[in-house]
Design a protein around this motif. Structure first.
Motif, PDB file in Angstrom:
ATOM      1  N   GLY A  76      36.586  37.593  38.024  1.00 36.77           N
ATOM      2  CA  GLY A  76      36.831  37.862  36.623  1.00 36.77           C
ATOM      3  C   GLY A  76      38.042  38.743  36.401  1.00 36.77           C
ATOM      4  N   SER A  77      38.222  39.138  35.145  1.00 38.68           N
ATOM      5  CA  SER A  77      39.391  39.920  34.763  1.00 38.68           C
ATOM      6  C   SER A  77      39.019  41.108  33.896  1.00 38.68           C
ATOM      7  CB  SER A  77      40.390  39.048  33.986  1.00 38.68           C
ATOM      8  OG  SER A  77      40.843  37.950  34.755  1.00 38.68           O
ATOM      9  N   ARG A 114      41.270  44.356  31.611  1.00 37.83           N
ATOM     10  CA  ARG A 114      42.545  44.907  31.189  1.00 37.83           C
ATOM     11  C   ARG A 114      42.363  46.385  30.874  1.00 37.83           C
ATOM     12  NH1 ARG A 114      47.482  43.072  29.314  1.00 37.83           N
ATOM     13  NH2 ARG A 114      48.530  44.326  27.701  1.00 37.83           N
ATOM     14  N   ARG A 122      47.794  39.573  41.797  1.00 39.11           N
ATOM     15  CA  ARG A 122      46.563  39.574  41.013  1.00 39.11           C
ATOM     16  C   ARG A 122      46.619  40.533  39.830  1.00 39.11           C
ATOM     17  NH1 ARG A 122      42.047  41.405  43.171  1.00 39.11           N
ATOM     18  NH2 ARG A 122      43.090  42.782  44.676  1.00 39.11           N
ATOM     19  N   PHE A 123      47.283  41.648  40.012  1.00 39.40           N
ATOM     20  CA  PHE A 123      47.391  42.662  38.960  1.00 39.40           C
ATOM     21  C   PHE A 123      48.781  42.641  38.357  1.00 39.40           C
ATOM     22  CE2 PHE A 123      44.012  45.869  40.670  1.00 39.40           C
ATOM     23  CZ  PHE A 123      43.091  44.835  40.739  1.00 39.40           C
ATOM     24  N   GLN A 154      46.630  44.717  33.824  1.00 42.81           N
ATOM     25  CA  GLN A 154      45.869  43.481  33.747  1.00 42.81           C
ATOM     26  C   GLN A 154      45.411  43.126  35.149  1.00 42.81           C
ATOM     27  OE1 GLN A 154      45.022  41.446  30.999  1.00 42.81           O
ATOM     28  NE2 GLN A 154      43.738  40.460  32.553  1.00 42.81           N
ATOM     29  N   MET A 155      44.111  43.026  35.335  1.00 38.29           N
ATOM     30  CA  MET A 155      43.537  42.764  36.643  1.00 38.29           C
ATOM     31  C   MET A 155      42.840  41.412  36.623  1.00 38.29           C
ATOM     32  SD  MET A 155      42.004  46.543  37.562  1.00 38.29           S
ATOM     33  CE  MET A 155      40.752  46.444  36.268  1.00 38.29           C
ATOM     34  N   ASN A 156      43.359  40.493  37.392  1.00 38.32           N
ATOM     35  CA  ASN A 156      42.789  39.154  37.498  1.00 38.32           C
ATOM     36  C   ASN A 156      42.272  38.920  38.906  1.00 38.32           C
ATOM     37  OD1 ASN A 156      43.614  38.567  34.821  1.00 38.32           O
ATOM     38  ND2 ASN A 156      45.618  37.866  35.535  1.00 38.32           N
ATOM     39  N   SER A 157      41.452  37.898  39.040  1.00 36.72           N
ATOM     40  CA  SER A 157      40.888  37.531  40.340  1.00 36.72           C
ATOM     41  C   SER A 157      40.302  38.737  41.054  1.00 36.72           C
ATOM     42  CB  SER A 157      41.960  36.866  41.209  1.00 36.72           C
ATOM     43  OG  SER A 157      42.479  35.714  40.575  1.00 36.72           O
ATOM     44  N   LEU A 158      39.517  39.493  40.336  1.00 27.14           N
ATOM     45  CA  LEU A 158      38.964  40.728  40.879  1.00 27.14           C
ATOM     46  C   LEU A 158      38.020  40.468  42.045  1.00 27.14           C
ATOM     47  CD1 LEU A 158      38.433  42.640  37.560  1.00 27.14           C
ATOM     48  CD2 LEU A 158      39.763  43.479  39.505  1.00 27.14           C
TER      49      LEU A 158
END
Length: 126
Positions: free
Chosen positions: A16-17, A19, A69-70, A84-88
């Motif tokens: 998940g992501s 912000r 990812r970030f 923004q943090m994606n693919s946590l």
């Protein structure tokens, strides 16, 4: 003393992501908070660098563990920095801190930043 205020942390499932946002206290002039960075600290581990950004040029740099990812960004109109943090991943679980300094340059070490937030918890479940 509150210097910077982080928000946006929480619990998210792996993949998940989230912000994160970081705004300077009204007690700190924007000119004193140009160069900014994000750090994190997991239980039992030392604080580690995550990302940094310059205010004027928007140049950025990332730790290898989050690169791709970030994304760090900033809004000059309100002196706010974002992460923004994606693919946590579960290993991203930590307290995330934002930091700022007057010098508008990239910095990778905690001691380079005189102003800090209190941190926001990010928990990634597997």
């Amino acid at each position: 003393q509150v210097q910077l205020v982080e928000s946006g942390g929480g619990l998210v499932q792996a993949g998940g992501s989230l912000r994160l946002s970081c705004a300077a206290s009204t007690l700190i002039p924007s000119s004193y908070a140009k160069g900014k960075g994000w750090f994190r600290q997991a239980p039992g581990k030392e604080r580690e660098f995550v990302a940094a950004i310059t205010w004027s040029g928007g140049n950025s740099y990332y730790a290898d563990s989050v690169k791709g990812r970030f994304t760090i960004s900033r809004d000059n109109t309100n002196n706010t920095v974002y992460l923004q943090m994606n693919s946590l991943k579960p290993e991203d679980t930590a307290v995330y801190y934002c930091a700022a300094r007057a010098r508008d340059g990239l910095a990778y070490y905690s001691y380079d930043y005189p102003y800090w937030g209190q941190g926001t918890q990010v928990t990634v479940s597997s």
